[in-house]
Design a protein around this motif. Structure first.
Motif, PDB file in Angstrom:
ATOM      1  N   VAL A 170       0.977  -1.098  -0.066  1.00 27.64           N
ATOM      2  CA  VAL A 170       0.174  -0.024   0.012  1.00 27.64           C
ATOM      3  C   VAL A 170       0.800   1.213  -0.052  1.00 27.64           C
ATOM      4  O   VAL A 170       2.069   1.576   0.967  1.00 27.64           O
ATOM      5  N   LYS A 171       0.614   2.249  -0.959  1.00 33.97           N
ATOM      6  CA  LYS A 171       1.349   3.237  -1.055  1.00 33.97           C
ATOM      7  C   LYS A 171       0.447   4.483  -0.847  1.00 33.97           C
ATOM      8  O   LYS A 171      -0.594   4.738  -1.787  1.00 33.97           O
ATOM      9  N   ASP A 172       0.951   5.495  -0.014  1.00 32.61           N
ATOM     10  CA  ASP A 172      -0.080   6.589   0.250  1.00 32.61           C
ATOM     11  C   ASP A 172      -1.405   6.372   0.554  1.00 32.61           C
ATOM     12  O   ASP A 172      -2.183   7.106   0.018  1.00 32.61           O
ATOM     13  N   GLY A 173      -1.796   5.141   0.969  1.00 35.45           N
ATOM     14  CA  GLY A 173      -3.239   4.790   1.423  1.00 35.45           C
ATOM     15  C   GLY A 173      -3.846   4.191   0.405  1.00 35.45           C
ATOM     16  O   GLY A 173      -5.047   3.758   0.227  1.00 35.45           O
ATOM     17  N   LYS A 174      -3.193   3.966  -0.755  1.00 34.25           N
ATOM     18  CA  LYS A 174      -3.926   3.339  -2.046  1.00 34.25           C
ATOM     19  C   LYS A 174      -3.228   2.042  -2.243  1.00 34.25           C
ATOM     20  O   LYS A 174      -2.017   1.574  -2.275  1.00 34.25           O
ATOM     21  N   LEU A 175      -4.120   1.090  -2.592  1.00 34.47           N
ATOM     22  CA  LEU A 175      -3.907  -0.279  -2.550  1.00 34.47           C
ATOM     23  C   LEU A 175      -3.012  -0.445  -3.802  1.00 34.47           C
ATOM     24  O   LEU A 175      -3.034   0.253  -4.844  1.00 34.47           O
ATOM     25  N   ASP A 176      -1.985  -1.465  -4.041  1.00 33.99           N
ATOM     26  CA  ASP A 176      -1.343  -2.070  -4.967  1.00 33.99           C
ATOM     27  C   ASP A 176      -2.110  -2.391  -6.237  1.00 33.99           C
ATOM     28  O   ASP A 176      -3.358  -2.967  -5.862  1.00 33.99           O
ATOM     29  N   ILE A 177      -1.798  -2.372  -7.377  1.00 32.33           N
ATOM     30  CA  ILE A 177      -2.736  -2.779  -8.580  1.00 32.33           C
ATOM     31  C   ILE A 177      -2.995  -4.472  -8.467  1.00 32.33           C
ATOM     32  O   ILE A 177      -4.233  -4.619  -8.764  1.00 32.33           O
ATOM     33  N   VAL A 178      -1.983  -5.262  -7.732  1.00 30.48           N
ATOM     34  CA  VAL A 178      -2.442  -6.538  -7.478  1.00 30.48           C
ATOM     35  C   VAL A 178      -3.494  -6.608  -6.527  1.00 30.48           C
ATOM     36  O   VAL A 178      -4.540  -7.365  -6.515  1.00 30.48           O
ATOM     37  N   GLN A 179      -3.587  -5.771  -5.616  1.00 30.05           N
ATOM     38  CA  GLN A 179      -4.613  -6.012  -4.238  1.00 30.05           C
ATOM     39  C   GLN A 179      -5.601  -5.372  -4.896  1.00 30.05           C
ATOM     40  O   GLN A 179      -6.882  -6.228  -4.465  1.00 30.05           O
ATOM     41  N   GLU A 180      -5.630  -4.267  -5.622  1.00 35.05           N
ATOM     42  CA  GLU A 180      -7.091  -3.821  -6.213  1.00 35.05           C
ATOM     43  C   GLU A 180      -7.755  -5.063  -7.135  1.00 35.05           C
ATOM     44  O   GLU A 180      -8.860  -4.939  -7.166  1.00 35.05           O
ATOM     45  N   ALA A 181      -6.888  -5.581  -7.856  1.00 37.33           N
ATOM     46  CA  ALA A 181      -7.544  -6.737  -8.694  1.00 37.33           C
ATOM     47  C   ALA A 181      -8.083  -7.745  -7.939  1.00 37.33           C
ATOM     48  O   ALA A 181      -9.035  -8.324  -8.328  1.00 37.33           O
ATOM     49  N   PHE A 182      -7.459  -7.916  -6.939  1.00 36.18           N
ATOM     50  CA  PHE A 182      -7.977  -9.132  -6.065  1.00 36.18           C
ATOM     51  C   PHE A 182      -9.445  -8.755  -5.564  1.00 36.18           C
ATOM     52  O   PHE A 182     -10.279  -9.355  -5.258  1.00 36.18           O
ATOM     53  N   VAL A 183      -9.327  -7.274  -5.246  1.00 35.38           N
ATOM     54  CA  VAL A 183     -10.644  -6.797  -4.722  1.00 35.38           C
ATOM     55  C   VAL A 183     -11.912  -6.895  -5.454  1.00 35.38           C
ATOM     56  O   VAL A 183     -12.993  -7.417  -5.410  1.00 35.38           O
ATOM     57  N   ASP A 184     -11.501  -6.233  -6.956  1.00 42.44           N
ATOM     58  CA  ASP A 184     -12.196  -6.197  -7.734  1.00 42.44           C
ATOM     59  C   ASP A 184     -12.957  -7.496  -8.286  1.00 42.44           C
ATOM     60  O   ASP A 184     -14.086  -7.615  -8.551  1.00 42.44           O
ATOM     61  N   GLU A 185     -11.951  -8.693  -8.348  1.00 37.02           N
ATOM     62  CA  GLU A 185     -12.458 -10.024  -8.722  1.00 37.02           C
ATOM     63  C   GLU A 185     -12.953 -10.617  -7.300  1.00 37.02           C
ATOM     64  O   GLU A 185     -13.588 -12.114  -7.650  1.00 37.02           O
ATOM     65  N   GLN A 186     -13.049 -10.175  -6.415  1.00 37.53           N
ATOM     66  CA  GLN A 186     -13.832 -10.833  -5.234  1.00 37.53           C
ATOM     67  C   GLN A 186     -13.173 -12.116  -5.150  1.00 37.53           C
ATOM     68  O   GLN A 186     -13.666 -13.212  -4.715  1.00 37.53           O
ATOM     69  N   ALA A 187     -11.825 -12.125  -4.998  1.00 40.10           N
ATOM     70  CA  ALA A 187     -10.965 -13.402  -4.960  1.00 40.10           C
ATOM     71  C   ALA A 187     -11.036 -13.980  -3.539  1.00 40.10           C
ATOM     72  O   ALA A 187     -10.713 -15.194  -3.491  1.00 40.10           O
TER      73      ALA A 187
END
Length: 163
Positions: free
Chosen positions: A80-97
């Motif tokens: 997490v950088k500046d309170g923002k999820l990494d692109i991989v973390q965001e993709a896992f959230v988006d895909e409800q993995a």
């Protein structure tokens, strides 16, 4: 007998006191209060405790804290950088993995290491990279889709659609 260990975690230098042979996992969780890596098997076989050691996914329960002084250690928290999820973390959230979520640390860390080395992995390469992380919830298809989505976004397709 305790040792003083200097380690660099998530870009910050730390000096901690730890018992000889204390696994890196305990050092991260108990001394530095970084709870991304989870305790699973304690013998490096389930992957829930994965961290990046100089960019390589490594089970932190199987590595003594004293052995990693020369390494750059990155935990799930450090992505997490500046309170923002990494692109991989965001993709896992988006895909409800995630279902129970216990393996997510290992899955995301392993995916991050894979995509750093191979920005356009095949399904087989994704499965191979995630092979060291156990998931009993059955969300493997969503996990693979999340890795593919992160890869697509990293390769210039910011609108990679959900699968």
């Amino acid at each position: 007998m305790a040792d003083i260990i200097d380690i660099k975690v998530n870009g910050k230098q730390h000096r901690v006191e730890a018992e000889q042979g204390m696994p890196l996992l305990y050092l991260l969780r108990n001394k530095l209060e970084l709870n991304g890596p989870k305790y699973g098997c304690g013998i490096g076989q389930c992957g829930s405790c994965m961290v990046l050691l100089n960019g390589k996914a490594t089970p932190s329960c199987a590595v003594p804290g004293s052995a990693v002084a020369a390494y750059e250690i990155t935990t799930l928290d450090g992505l997490v950088k500046d309170g923002k999820l990494d692109i991989v973390q965001e993709a896992f959230v988006d895909e409800q993995a995630a279902q129970c979520g216990y393996c997510m640390n290992g899955m995301i860390i392993s995916a991050k290491a894979l995509l750093a080395d191979n920005p356009k992995p095949s399904d087989a390469e994704i499965r191979q990279a995630l092979n060291g992380v156990l998931c009993r919830c059955g969300t493997h298809t969503r996990i693979i889709n999340a890795v593919k989505k992160a890869a697509a976004q990293m390769n210039g397709n910011p609108n990679a659609r959900k699968s």
